[in-house]
Scaffold this motif. Structure first.
Motif, short mmCIF file in Angstrom:
data_model
loop_
_atom_site.label_atom_id
_atom_site.label_comp_id
_atom_site.label_asym_id
_atom_site.label_seq_id
_atom_site.Cartn_x
_atom_site.Cartn_y
_atom_site.Cartn_z
N PHE A 183 1.18 -1.06 0.05
CA PHE A 183 0.21 0.10 0.22
C PHE A 183 0.52 0.93 -0.23
CE2 PHE A 183 -1.70 3.15 2.61
CZ PHE A 183 -3.01 3.68 1.64
N LEU A 184 2.37 1.06 0.85
CA LEU A 184 2.65 2.32 0.45
C LEU A 184 3.44 2.78 -0.34
CD1 LEU A 184 4.36 2.09 4.74
CD2 LEU A 184 2.64 3.91 3.94
N GLU A 185 4.12 1.41 -1.06
CA GLU A 185 4.66 1.51 -2.68
C GLU A 185 3.31 2.40 -3.44
OE1 GLU A 185 6.64 -1.88 -4.23
OE2 GLU A 185 7.70 -2.04 -2.30
N ARG A 186 2.77 1.62 -3.19
CA ARG A 186 1.25 1.60 -4.59
C ARG A 186 0.97 3.75 -4.49
NH1 ARG A 186 -2.10 -2.11 -3.62
NH2 ARG A 186 -3.45 -0.68 -1.88
N GLU A 187 1.11 3.94 -3.05
CA GLU A 187 0.02 5.10 -3.18
C GLU A 187 1.40 6.23 -2.83
OE1 GLU A 187 -2.65 6.17 -2.94
OE2 GLU A 187 -3.63 3.79 -3.67
N ALA A 188 3.11 5.72 -2.80
CA ALA A 188 4.40 6.90 -2.85
C ALA A 188 4.13 7.38 -1.35
CB ALA A 188 3.85 7.46 -3.92
N LEU A 189 3.40 7.15 -0.29
CA LEU A 189 3.73 7.30 0.54
C LEU A 189 4.93 7.09 1.95
CD1 LEU A 189 -0.30 6.50 2.07
CD2 LEU A 189 0.73 9.05 0.80
N PRO A 190 5.16 7.69 2.75
CA PRO A 190 6.51 7.71 3.66
C PRO A 190 6.41 6.88 4.53
CG PRO A 190 5.46 9.41 4.10
CD PRO A 190 4.52 9.45 2.63
N SER A 191 7.32 5.91 4.52
CA SER A 191 7.28 5.29 5.66
C SER A 191 7.12 5.32 6.84
CB SER A 191 8.68 3.61 5.63
OG SER A 191 9.76 4.51 5.40
N ASP A 192 7.27 6.56 7.79
CA ASP A 192 7.06 7.05 8.66
C ASP A 192 5.64 7.46 8.92
OD1 ASP A 192 10.50 7.77 8.17
OD2 ASP A 192 9.84 10.28 8.44
#
Length: 161
Positions: free
Chosen positions: A48-57
């Motif tokens: 999900f984080l990769e697909r939505e380009a969200l920071p892992s923070d």
């Protein structure tokens, strides 16, 4: 009841395959991603984080997120235009820290308030250092004088004695 249901579902799937409804699906003929990798419990969060380009923070607990933001304050305020905007930024961050201190959740991590005056002092120093530095100009292309050959370069029989 469940056997009849399974048979009806299987019949619909067979009919869709015969009509070719599954022929042009995206990813057809490609390997399944992560097929050979060991099982990871949080694979869906990572994808999900990769697909939505969200920071892992975003996965960090609140106190660790706040500490990371405190560490990044000098970089965050560097380009702010006025002292008041720097003070507002630090004030908002301190308000978030105080809100967490009132109702702490997550691991017990020490998060200190940011000293507004110290941040403003650093911001001013950085700003004056940038203003004092002369603007970068393109160096003039100077033509170098032709080099004289080194002393011993000429063959011995051509040298003057």
């Amino acid at each position: 009841m469940t056997e009849a249901w399974d048979a009806a579902v299987e019949a619909q799937i067979r009919g869709a395959v015969q009509r070719g409804e599954f022929d042009d699906l995206p990813g057809m003929g490609k390997p399944i991603p992560g097929r050979g990798a060991p099982y990871d419990e949080s694979w869906w969060i990572k994808s999900f984080l990769e697909r939505e380009a969200l920071p892992s923070d975003l996965l960090l607990p609140t106190p660790l997120q706040l500490r990371r933001r405190v560490e990044q304050v000098p970089d965050e305020v560097r380009d702010l235009p006025t002292e008041q905007s720097v003070r507002d930024f630090v004030g908002q961050l301190n308000a978030q820290i105080v809100a967490w201190m009132r109702n702490p959740e997550g691991p017990r991590v020490v998060v200190r308030l940011v000293n507004t005056d110290e941040v403003v002092h650093r911001w001013r120093a950085e700003r004056t250092r940038r203003e004092i530095r002369p603007p970068a100009t393109e160096p003039a292309t100077a033509v170098a004088p032709p080099r004289r050959p080194r002393r011993g370069w000429w063959p011995r029989w051509l040298r003057r004695g």
